[in-house]
Design a protein around this motif. Structure first.
Motif, PDB file in Angstrom:
ATOM      1  N   TRP A  57      61.071 111.403 -61.225  1.00  0.00           N
ATOM      2  CA  TRP A  57      59.983 110.623 -60.625  1.00  0.00           C
ATOM      3  C   TRP A  57      59.861 110.911 -59.137  1.00  0.00           C
ATOM      4  CZ3 TRP A  57      60.281 106.965 -56.748  1.00  0.00           C
ATOM      5  CH2 TRP A  57      59.132 106.206 -56.533  1.00  0.00           C
ATOM      6  N   GLU A  63      58.463 114.342 -58.276  1.00  0.00           N
ATOM      7  CA  GLU A  63      57.042 114.422 -58.607  1.00  0.00           C
ATOM      8  C   GLU A  63      56.190 113.673 -57.587  1.00  0.00           C
ATOM      9  OE1 GLU A  63      54.022 113.383 -62.334  1.00  0.00           O
ATOM     10  OE2 GLU A  63      56.192 113.050 -62.518  1.00  0.00           O
ATOM     11  N   MET A  64      56.704 112.574 -57.063  1.00  0.00           N
ATOM     12  CA  MET A  64      55.932 111.745 -56.142  1.00  0.00           C
ATOM     13  C   MET A  64      55.862 112.320 -54.732  1.00  0.00           C
ATOM     14  SD  MET A  64      54.365 108.903 -56.978  1.00  0.00           S
ATOM     15  CE  MET A  64      54.535 107.708 -55.661  1.00  0.00           C
ATOM     16  N   ASP A  71      48.015 105.111 -59.103  1.00  0.00           N
ATOM     17  CA  ASP A  71      48.570 104.392 -60.251  1.00  0.00           C
ATOM     18  C   ASP A  71      50.088 104.296 -60.151  1.00  0.00           C
ATOM     19  OD1 ASP A  71      46.058 104.021 -61.287  1.00  0.00           O
ATOM     20  OD2 ASP A  71      46.177 105.704 -62.705  1.00  0.00           O
ATOM     21  N   LYS A  72      50.723 105.393 -59.724  1.00  0.00           N
ATOM     22  CA  LYS A  72      52.179 105.386 -59.601  1.00  0.00           C
ATOM     23  C   LYS A  72      52.638 104.468 -58.466  1.00  0.00           C
ATOM     24  CE  LYS A  72      52.786 110.002 -61.549  1.00  0.00           C
ATOM     25  NZ  LYS A  72      53.159 111.414 -61.307  1.00  0.00           N
ATOM     26  N   VAL A 132      52.547 100.939 -59.715  1.00  0.00           N
ATOM     27  CA  VAL A 132      53.748 100.616 -60.495  1.00  0.00           C
ATOM     28  C   VAL A 132      54.939 100.396 -59.570  1.00  0.00           C
ATOM     29  CG1 VAL A 132      55.373 101.491 -62.218  1.00  0.00           C
ATOM     30  CG2 VAL A 132      52.909 101.846 -62.528  1.00  0.00           C
ATOM     31  N   LEU A 133      55.013 101.226 -58.507  1.00  0.00           N
ATOM     32  CA  LEU A 133      56.119 101.109 -57.557  1.00  0.00           C
ATOM     33  C   LEU A 133      56.128  99.747 -56.866  1.00  0.00           C
ATOM     34  CD1 LEU A 133      58.464 102.531 -56.042  1.00  0.00           C
ATOM     35  CD2 LEU A 133      56.755 103.341 -54.398  1.00  0.00           C
TER      36      LEU A 133
END
Length: 370
Positions: A81, A84-85, A206-207, A210-211
């Motif tokens: 994760w 990727e971020m 979106d991520k 969620v974070l």
């Protein structure tokens, strides 16, 4: 409990666990989402309103802090994760920064042209003005007279002729820079709008959403001590500073730095890279301190001054590159090329002034923390 004097290298200090990292990342994700909502409410930056500019700046700041924290504390986060971020957040903050950079660069160059040509009274920009030093104007270490004019004897005829040539070319040089950088700013604005409407950005948003509620820490991160990782960030900064030519930066003039000049090679100035790297490492160090201290980070005035000097170093370096690029424009008048050459040299002197100011600030910090 306030942690005003927390030292990441002090083994006797109270440990700061991964829960503090989770709180910090959730807070920055919330700031990101708040800025995104404000950006959309103000029209998405279509008209470049002050509110949309502030929202874009807030987006950049939170994206950089999240990305920097993922880098510094990556052993405590889900590896897939995090990897990727980080590049996606770097892409976003870099894209959003381009328009502001073009506008600031144009303003800096036009002010410098006015100052150098004597066509108007504009305040000189310098590194020392932001960090309390005495280096002013083009970074030559001479305080500017209060009235903006020289107080010494009249300039010799050769100097008067050079000033005349500069005055003739300054207007056209300014117009050329304004055309080029305004076009670059327009393109950067369009690129930012396209990025904010892209599926790539929506995936990042979106991520981050969620974070804001769920931080993907490793199973052992909750009780792990953050201080060793924060201390490692500080050590990387110290190592990078130690590799800088601070002896050279301790002098107000570095003739070797002007050799690159207006050569046909459009590559970045060879001396600037290590200084830009120190600026990035200083930012990562500052973010790590924010994670450790939560809402009550300590204020290190000397470190703040060093950061301001490095920001001015970056600004002057990029402004000099823009002047050099404009001077390579085909078929420009000799007076215009002369004005751009003087402008380039002036900004390279500003680079040296910023390095000198950083060296002074860093030495004071080293003495203060010894």
């Amino acid at each position: 409990m306030a942690q005003q004097h927390l030292d990441p290298t002090d083994p006797t200090a109270r440990a700061v666990t991964g829960d503090a990292l989770a709180d910090y990342l959730r807070g920055q994700a919330t700031e990101f989402l708040r800025a995104l909502r404000l950006h959309r409410e103000t029209g998405g930056g279509q008209n470049g309103t002050e509110e949309s500019v502030d929202a874009a700046r807030a987006l950049r700041h939170s994206a950089r802090r999240i990305s920097g924290s993922l880098h510094t504390f990556r052993p405590l986060l889900d590896a897939g994760w995090s990897e990727e971020m980080r590049p996606e957040l770097a892409w976003l903050s870099g894209t959003l920064a381009l328009e502001h950079a073009c506008a600031a660069r144009l303003e800096r160059l036009l002010l410098a042209l006015h100052r150098l040509s004597g066509s108007a009274a504009f305040p000189a920009q310098s590194a020392a003005s932001a960090v309390g030093g005495r280096v002013t104007g083009a970074g030559r270490g001479v305080p500017a007279p209060a009235n903006g004019r020289g107080t010494g004897p009249a300039a010799p005829p050769s100097a008067t002729a050079e000033r005349g040539n500069l005055t003739v070319g300054a207007a056209k040089a300014g117009a050329l820079l304004e055309r080029q950088l305004t076009l670059a700013r327009t393109r950067a604005h369009s690129t930012a709008l396209q990025a904010l409407g892209s599926s790539r950005f929506h995936a990042v948003a979106d991520k981050v959403a969620v974070l804001a509620s769920e931080v993907p820490l490793t199973p052992t991160a909750g009780g792990a001590d953050l201080r060793p990782l924060a201390a490692a960030a500080g050590e990387r900064l110290n190592d990078a500073v130690a590799a800088l030519p601070l002896v050279t930066a301790g002098h107000p003039y570095n003739a070797e730095a002007l050799i690159h000049g207006l050569s046909p090679d459009p590559a970045p100035h060879p001396q600037d890279g290590p200084w830009h790297q120190v600026r990035l490492l200083l930012r990562l160090h500052r973010y790590a301190v924010e994670v450790l201290h939560g809402d009550d980070p300590p204020l290190d005035v000397r470190l703040l001054a060093a950061g301001q000097a490095l920001n001015l170093h970056r600004d002057a370096s990029e402004a000099a590159a823009a002047a050099a690029s404009a001077a390579r424009t085909p078929r420009i008048a000799p007076a215009t090329a002369y004005a751009l050459g003087v402008l380039h040299a002036d900004q390279r002197h500003e680079v040296e002034a910023a390095r000198f100011a950083f060296q002074q600030s860093w030495q004071k910090r080293a003495v203060g923390t010894a």
